[in-house]
Design an enzyme around this catalytic site. Structure first.
Site, PDB file in Angstrom:
ATOM      1  CG  ASN A 171      44.875  30.087  35.787  1.00 41.48           C
ATOM      2  OD1 ASN A 171      45.621  30.973  35.380  1.00 41.48           O
ATOM      3  ND2 ASN A 171      43.626  30.316  36.160  1.00 41.48           N
ATOM      4  NE  ARG A 211      39.227  24.095  56.577  1.00 42.01           N
ATOM      5  CZ  ARG A 211      38.607  24.273  55.416  1.00 42.01           C
ATOM      6  NH1 ARG A 211      39.275  24.199  54.285  1.00 42.01           N
ATOM      7  NH2 ARG A 211      37.329  24.539  55.367  1.00 42.01           N
ATOM      8  CG  MET A 215      37.004  25.991  43.912  1.00 44.42           C
ATOM      9  SD  MET A 215      37.423  27.745  43.781  1.00 44.42           S
ATOM     10  CE  MET A 215      35.927  28.434  44.488  1.00 44.42           C
ATOM     11  CG  LEU A 263      45.799  25.995  51.278  1.00 45.27           C
ATOM     12  CD1 LEU A 263      47.247  26.130  50.827  1.00 45.27           C
ATOM     13  CD2 LEU A 263      45.157  24.767  50.656  1.00 45.27           C
ATOM     14  CG  ASN A 315      45.375  31.402  45.278  1.00 48.26           C
ATOM     15  OD1 ASN A 315      44.922  30.529  44.523  1.00 48.26           O
ATOM     16  ND2 ASN A 315      44.608  32.343  45.806  1.00 48.26           N
ATOM     17  CG  HIS A 369      41.999  36.673  44.365  1.00 50.55           C
ATOM     18  ND1 HIS A 369      41.046  35.860  44.959  1.00 50.55           N
ATOM     19  CD2 HIS A 369      41.484  37.923  44.370  1.00 50.55           C
ATOM     20  CE1 HIS A 369      40.018  36.599  45.315  1.00 50.55           C
ATOM     21  NE2 HIS A 369      40.247  37.855  44.970  1.00 50.55           N
ATOM     22  CG  ASP A 415      41.837  35.302  48.451  1.00 50.13           C
ATOM     23  OD1 ASP A 415      42.454  34.338  47.983  1.00 50.13           O
ATOM     24  OD2 ASP A 415      40.590  35.394  48.406  1.00 50.13           O
ATOM     25  CD  GLU A 426      42.562  34.266  36.541  1.00 43.65           C
ATOM     26  OE1 GLU A 426      42.791  33.077  36.814  1.00 43.65           O
ATOM     27  OE2 GLU A 426      41.454  34.794  36.741  1.00 43.65           O
TER      28      GLU A 426
HETATM   29  C1  GRF Z   1      40.476  31.460  38.179  1.00 44.04           C
HETATM   30  O1  GRF Z   1      39.647  32.556  37.939  1.00 44.04           O
HETATM   31  C2  GRF Z   1      41.392  31.744  39.336  1.00 44.04           C
HETATM   32  O2  GRF Z   1      41.752  33.097  39.445  1.00 44.04           O
HETATM   33  C3  GRF Z   1      40.574  31.336  40.524  1.00 44.04           C
HETATM   34  O3  GRF Z   1      39.852  30.217  40.106  1.00 44.04           O
HETATM   35  C4  GRF Z   1      39.707  30.233  38.678  1.00 44.04           C
HETATM   36  C5  GRF Z   1      40.282  28.961  38.168  1.00 44.04           C
HETATM   37  O4  GRF Z   1      40.060  28.776  36.807  1.00 44.04           O
HETATM   38  N1  GRF Z   1      41.421  31.111  41.675  1.00 44.04           N
HETATM   39  P1  GRF Z   1      40.727  27.559  36.056  1.00 44.04           P
HETATM   40  O5  GRF Z   1      40.274  26.275  36.744  1.00 44.04           O
HETATM   41  O6  GRF Z   1      42.211  27.718  36.092  1.00 44.04           O
HETATM   42  O7  GRF Z   1      40.171  27.631  34.658  1.00 44.04           O
END
Ligand code: GRF
Length: 220
Positions: free
Chosen positions: A17, A68, A93, A96, A110, A112, A148, A177
């Site tokens: 992404n 955190r 991952m 927050l 974000n 998802h 989410d 995405e």
């Molecule tokens: C994606 O599937 C996104 O929706 C999720 O984590 C993944 C990240 O993939 N939150 P990348 O690191 O952008 O390839």
């Protein structure tokens, strides 16, 4: 020239992404500049992608922080020092804390890989495929203090077939995405997004009222 929205992109892994956002900026489809890419993992491949495009990177290892909140404060310090206006979570991952969410209220996005509010959490492509839904997709949303849960900006829908696996569905969703994340950021860059309660209002929204998907398709 349009104003370049200053972004901070947070990653933990592959960064496809992130790559889509870099590509959109370079193709001038996205009026933004990535001020910093921050990873909580030093082995995140996204860091390699950022360096290749001369984007500053920072590794902030969560294991080195007592809480955190302390970790998130370290992120805030970097983001503020770089004068970031929009924080983009791209496969970051970590949950927050309110410290970060409040510091960038309605300025954290974000993505998802499901159609929220269906299938929040982890491993959602597998869950969607196993559930037998006919459609899934992806959602870009503003981040609030829930997981989410924040106001939805844009969604893309893909079909799900009975023989789909986690891998095949993930690939179909990931492709979308990469289209909608730069698109959502561009809407923000143009100042067209307004959060009102649970909803995100989009200035000059074009409606396509006949846009209906049916799966399996009905003949005739
Ligand atoms: C994606 O599937 C996104 O929706 C999720 O984590 C993944 C990240 O993939 N939150 P990348 O690191 O952008 O390839």
């Amino acid at each position: 020239m349009a104003r370049q929205l200053p972004l901070g992109v947070l990653i933990s892994g592959s960064g496809t992404n992130l790559q889509a956002i870099i590509d959109a900026i370079e193709a001038k489809r996205l009026d933004a500049v990535i001020r910093v890419v921050i990873s909580n993992r030093e082995d995140a491949f996204g860091l390699v992608r950022a360096k290749k495009h001369n984007i500053p990177t920072e590794i902030v290892d969560h294991r080195k922080f007592p809480s955190r909140e302390a970790y998130d404060q370290a992120l805030i310090d970097i983001l503020e020092a770089r004068q970031v206006e929009l924080v983009v979570l791209a496969g970051f991952m970590r949950l927050l804390s309110p410290v970060l969410v409040k510091a960038f209220s309605n300025r954290i996005m974000n993505i998802h890989p499901a159609l929220l509010p269906a299938f929040p959490g982890l491993h959602v492509q597998k869950k969607a495929a196993e559930h037998g839904v006919r459609f899934s997709g992806c959602t870009v949303h503003f981040v609030n203090e829930g997981c989410d849960e924040g106001p939805i900006i844009i969604q893309a829908v893909v079909p799900v077939y009975p023989d789909d696996t986690e891998e095949s569905l993930s690939a179909r969703i990931l492709k979308e995405e990469h289209r909608i994340y730069p698109g959502a950021i561009q809407l923000h860059s143009e100042g067209r997004l307004h959060v009102v309660g649970r909803k995100v209002l989009v200035d000059n929204l074009e409606k396509e009222e006949n846009q209906v998907l049916v799966n399996p398709p009905l003949k005739g």
